[in-house]
Design an enzyme around this catalytic site. Structure first.
Site, PDB file in Angstrom:
ATOM      1  CG  ASP A 183      -5.938   4.141   7.109  1.00 32.04           C
ATOM      2  OD1 ASP A 183      -6.974   4.494   6.495  1.00 32.04           O
ATOM      3  OD2 ASP A 183      -5.026   3.472   6.597  1.00 32.04           O
ATOM      4  N   GLY A 225       0.840  -1.183   0.000  1.00 35.45           N
ATOM      5  CA  GLY A 225       0.000   0.000   0.000  1.00 35.45           C
ATOM      6  C   GLY A 225       0.871   1.226   0.000  1.00 35.45           C
ATOM      7  N   GLY A 226       0.263   2.376   0.257  1.00 33.39           N
ATOM      8  CA  GLY A 226       1.014   3.612   0.215  1.00 33.39           C
ATOM      9  C   GLY A 226       2.074   3.700   1.285  1.00 33.39           C
ATOM     10  N   GLY A 254       3.989   1.137   2.191  1.00 36.72           N
ATOM     11  CA  GLY A 254       5.038   0.168   1.944  1.00 36.72           C
ATOM     12  C   GLY A 254       4.477  -1.212   1.670  1.00 36.72           C
ATOM     13  CB  VAL A 294       2.638  -6.229   4.500  1.00 38.50           C
ATOM     14  CG1 VAL A 294       2.570  -7.058   5.786  1.00 38.50           C
ATOM     15  CG2 VAL A 294       2.188  -4.801   4.773  1.00 38.50           C
TER      16      VAL A 294
END
Length: 903
Positions: free
Chosen positions: A128, A19-20, A22, A24
């Protein structure tokens, strides 16, 4: 980013997502032997030393979030965040399959609210919260992910410094919407952010409350509350679109509709001020759900909370309400009251017992899911919901409580641990050479526990090395000191003494101060003590007698019998020395029916991918084994009966028909086949005064067992050399550590042969297996501080090699010698390719599948699985035996049970 092989001491195994903020990755912590998730931060973020330093400081705050519904942050390494790896579906995956029924969605929402409440109390805002950041574990526990990472990123790159004052930095946004194409566009995800976030204003905990309302709405409707073709359109909807709740299902309680409206007030001053209020509203709605009609059948995928299970539990709500009254105030003349607690959905109570907290408010128990993995659960008696405690995977053998009802002690992977009942990371107290049957915790911080092949041990509640408290008197046939129970003074304690003669077994009273003891009751099952009820001078010793739960009055000052024992309940289950019952210090009793304890495991065939190929024989209480005959036509295993006796059985591998092989009333275990399959050897405690020995018998069952070796130590046959010349066995050494010994066995009569040590040292070395060519022995040892699998030449001295890399036990050779299998520390059956000539070589370990082992023997001197000759099938003593059709009996709870005591 290409797949890295490792980061620090974390071995990367797979990519999980990106995702934005990084990418995983799934990884193995090679130091602690656990699976973790590693988030690798974006280059633009990690390249700024000042920003990383600030981030680490903020991560320390985030790591302080110790809550069962929040995925933990384990640490920061270089440019990475190490986090708890949480199994299960996200709420986004769940709602993609349709709306979640109200009866399932509300308990989920309550757990989310609890997570937010815990964080807000520490000044941490998520910022978030969205369905993709919330997971439901297979045990039904909600885990909020990435908690506070949005705040950590923003404060690392801004000067606001605190959760309430941080301004949105559009260049350091950690997440994106699904449609976003460029990292760093917004702070949070557009469809779930609050209006103040969308405007770039300062945020506080009320922004999370807005997101909570959006998530709850989506759970109930399976549709986003705010959506648009672009991020701008979505943000515009967040800022201006009408809050339309008409899509909510008709059965949504009015109080939940009001709650959503209060959460979704655009004016923060009018919004719900605290998430704790939401939790209370949901509690009230759940309480009112008793009268609501059951919705239509839920989709198969909704495994966390089934309506039928909630309804079953809520039937007892009236009883719970009365129980709450009992807990809060003691009535002048207490009345006896009963209710039942079912196992959490898709789990079984198994055979590892239960424990009521001393204050009688909570019940701890161990339950296994459909995957066979056991976990520790806690159920408040005034609630309809049980919670699994993360970090207790693999727990077993009678949990026990601290005197203040705050902590729970349990055994896992050869260690005694403690954990807060409210959740949090477990703390290792000590290591043990054998599995533990029962523990007790005194008011002075002393913990004592029993072992099946030794005496009692003690350790401080702060942890440290365990020291011996009692020793077995083998000259008088003592086999074990089990399930201790501290009395209220913190000095006296009860324990079960088992001997080779059931008539001499009993429940004994002893003290921490000296070796003296006295028998209080004749029994072959452990007991528990209940202090006197109000107005009485007598406490009660509770114990099982042929499946009946008995209560023996005891003088509370002298601990002497003060009357005759009388029955409390019939057909109470048991296994080994454990009766399935517990009692609190204030008049609450819990027990479970089940005849002889019921089945706790099943012999199951698996292929190399972990697919079940069917069961072999009926479910049972299986211990050591199985062991496959050389031609694969039969399997030998020991099984425990309702009286606690252990005998060896042989099953036809084609038909699964079991037949008893030994018949005595003592302990027979660890069967091993001769190379030609004509004989079976086994360990037994039938010797003089109950001494251990190794016996052999014709494998067809003809004739009697013949003594091959008698020992003053506990002995467990492990293997027979391919040429039939040697028996290899594990034996408990003088310091309680297991050693490997060999005894010549030519002709099957080694009575006059002297056993010689193969491996004898300061470590546990056990579970030996000859290679097919007889030149090597594979075994497990804890010489590095954790168990690993090794191979050493036979005779010893010509070479030694470590086979496992991240922990392992129970090695088995493939028949042609090209592979070694073992059980990893995570319970997965693992394969390693090997060459034995011209020199010994190994390949990289390859995890095949979760072996779903029964609790018994994972780190003991025996085996819980065997390998077919072709190396493609595995016969496993497995916990995976439960289905809806064979649901275990519930736990019965009796409040004010002394009302039945008329003496």
């Amino acid at each position: 980013m290409s797949l890295p092989t490792s980061i620090a001491h974390y071995r990367i195994t797979a990519k999980l997502g990106e995702g934005g903020m990084g990418e995983v990755w799934r990884a193995t912590d090679t130091k602690l032997g656990r699976e973790v998730a590693i988030k690798v931060l974006p280059d633009r973020f990690a390249a700024d030393p000042d920003r990383m330093a600030r981030f680490r400081r903020e991560a320390q705050v985030l790591a302080s979030l110790n809550h069962p519904n929040i995925a933990a942050i384990y640490g920061v390494e270089e440019r990475t965040i190490v986090m708890e790896l949480v199994p299960g579906d996200t709420l986004a995956e769940l709602v993609a399959r349709g709306p979640v029924p109200v009866a399932e969605a509300l308990p989920m929402a309550r757990q989310i609210a609890e997570a937010l409440e815990a964080a807000h109390e520490k000044g941490i805002v998520h910022r978030d919260l969205k369905p993709a950041n919330v997971k439901v574990t297979p045990a039904g526990v909600i885990k909020v992910l990435d908690f506070g990472l949005a705040m950590a990123v923003s404060t690392a790159g801004s000067t606001a410094g605190g959760p309430a004052g941080a301004q949105a930095d559009l260049n350091t946004s950690p997440t994106l919407t699904v449609r976003a194409t460029q990292a760093g566009m917004i702070m949070g995800t557009a469809a779930y952010m609050s209006p103040e976030q969308a405007r770039g204003m300062a945020v506080d905990k009320r922004s999370d409350i807005w997101s909570f309302g959006v998530v709850l709405y989506e759970l109930l409707t399976a549709r986003p509350m705010f959506a648009g073709d672009t991020i701008s359109d979505t943000l515009a909807a967040v800022l201006r679109a009408d809050i339309d709740l008409s899509a909510l299902p008709p059965e949504t309680p009015p109080s939940i509709r009001r709650l959503l409206r209060r959460c979704l007030e655009r004016d923060r001053k009018r919004r719900l001020p605290d998430i704790g209020v939401a939790r209370l509203e949901i509690d009230e709605a759940l309480g009112g759900a008793v009268e609501s009609p059951a919705p239509a059948a839920a989709p198969q995928a909704h495994v966390a909370f089934r309506w039928w299970n909630a309804a079953l539990a809520l039937v007892a709500l009236a009883g719970f309400a009365v129980a709450v009254v009992h807990f809060r105030e003691t009535p002048p003349q207490p009345a006896l009251m009963r209710f039942q607690i079912p196992a959490p959905e898709k789990t079984s109570f198994g055979s590892t017992g239960m424990a009521l907290s001393p204050d009688g408010r909570q019940l701890a128990f161990i339950a296994s899911g459909v995957d066979g993995r056991a976990m520790l659960w806690v159920r408040p008696l005034d609630s309809v919901v049980a919670r699994a405690l993360p970090g207790t995977e693999g727990a077993g053998w009678l949990p026990f409580w601290s005197p203040d009802s705050r902590f729970i002690g349990f055994l896992v992977q050869g260690k005694v641990k403690r954990i807060e009942a409210a959740g949090g990371p477990p703390l290792t107290l000590c290591e043990v050479p054998d599995f533990v049957i029962g523990g007790s915790w005194s008011r002075d911080g002393v913990i004592i526990f029993g072992t099946p092949n030794g005496g009692l041990f003690r350790v401080s509640q702060a942890g440290g090395a365990a020291t011996r408290l009692t020793s077995l008197d083998q000259a008088h046939g003592e086999l074990g000191h089990l399930r201790p129970w501290f009395l209220p003074d913190g000095r006296h304690f009860l324990y079960l003494l088992r001997t080779g003669n059931p008539e001499t077994s009993g429940i004994y009273l002893a003290t921490l101060d000296g070796p003296g003891r006295k028998r209080l009751a004749v029994a072959n099952q452990a007991g528990a003590y209940a202090p006197p009820a109000a107005g009485s001078q007598n406490g009660h010793l509770l114990f099982l007698r042929e499946g009946t739960l008995m209560a023996l009055p005891l003088d509370a000052s002298r601990f002497e019998p003060a009357g005759e024992a009388f029955p409390l309940a019939e057909q109470v289950g048991s296994w080994l020395a454990m009766g399935f019952f517990s009692v609190s210090a204030n008049g609450v009793l819990a027990y479970r029916n089940g005849g002889g304890g019921g089945a706790s495991s099943q012999l199951v065939w698996f292929d190399r991918q972990g697919k079940s190929l069917g069961a072999l024989g009926p479910p049972g209480v299986y211990g050591t084994g199985p062991a496959l005959s050389p031609d694969g036509s039969r399997a030998a295993v020991d099984q425990v009966d309702s009286a606690g006796n252990r005998n060896v059985w042989v099953l036809d591998a084609a038909r699964g028909v079991p037949a008893p092989f030994t018949f005595d009333a003592v302990q027979d275990f660890s069967p091993v086949w001769s190379p030609d399959g004509t004989r079976l050897v086994l360990g037994s405690m039938r010797g003089t005064a109950g001494a251990d020995g190794i016996y052999q018998k014709d494998s067809r069952g003809a004739g009697k067992e013949e003594l091959l070796l008698q020992s003053g130590m506990a002995v467990f046959p492990n293997d027979w050399s391919p040429d039939g010349r040697y028996l290899l066995y594990s034996a408990a050494g003088p310091k309680g550590r297991f050693e490997l010994w060999v005894v010549p066995a030519a002709g099957g009569t080694p009575l006059d042969s002297k056993p010689v040590p193969y491996l004898q040292g300061p470590y546990n070395e056990q579970q030996g297996q000859f290679s097919p060519d007889g030149q090597w022995i594979a075994y497990s040892s804890d010489e590095t501080g954790s168990y690993q699998v090794y191979v050493q030449s036979f005779p010893a001295g010509a070479g030694k090699f470590q086979v496992s890399t991240a922990g392992g036990v129970q090695p088995r050779w493939r028949r042609e010698g090209k592979e070694i299998f073992y059980i990893g520390i995570d319970g997965r059956l693992t394969a390693v390719s090997v060459k034995t000539a011209p020199r010994f070589e190994t390949g990289a370990p390859l995890a095949l599948f979760d072996a779903q082992l029964a609790v018994v023997g994972r780190v003991g001197p025996y085996f819980n699985y065997d390998v077919a000759a072709d190396g493609k099938r595995f016969l496993v003593n497995s916990n995976a035996i439960y289905s809806a059709a064979s649901a275990p009996t519930p736990i019965t709870v009796i409040v004010n049970w002394q009302a039945a005591a008329k003496r």
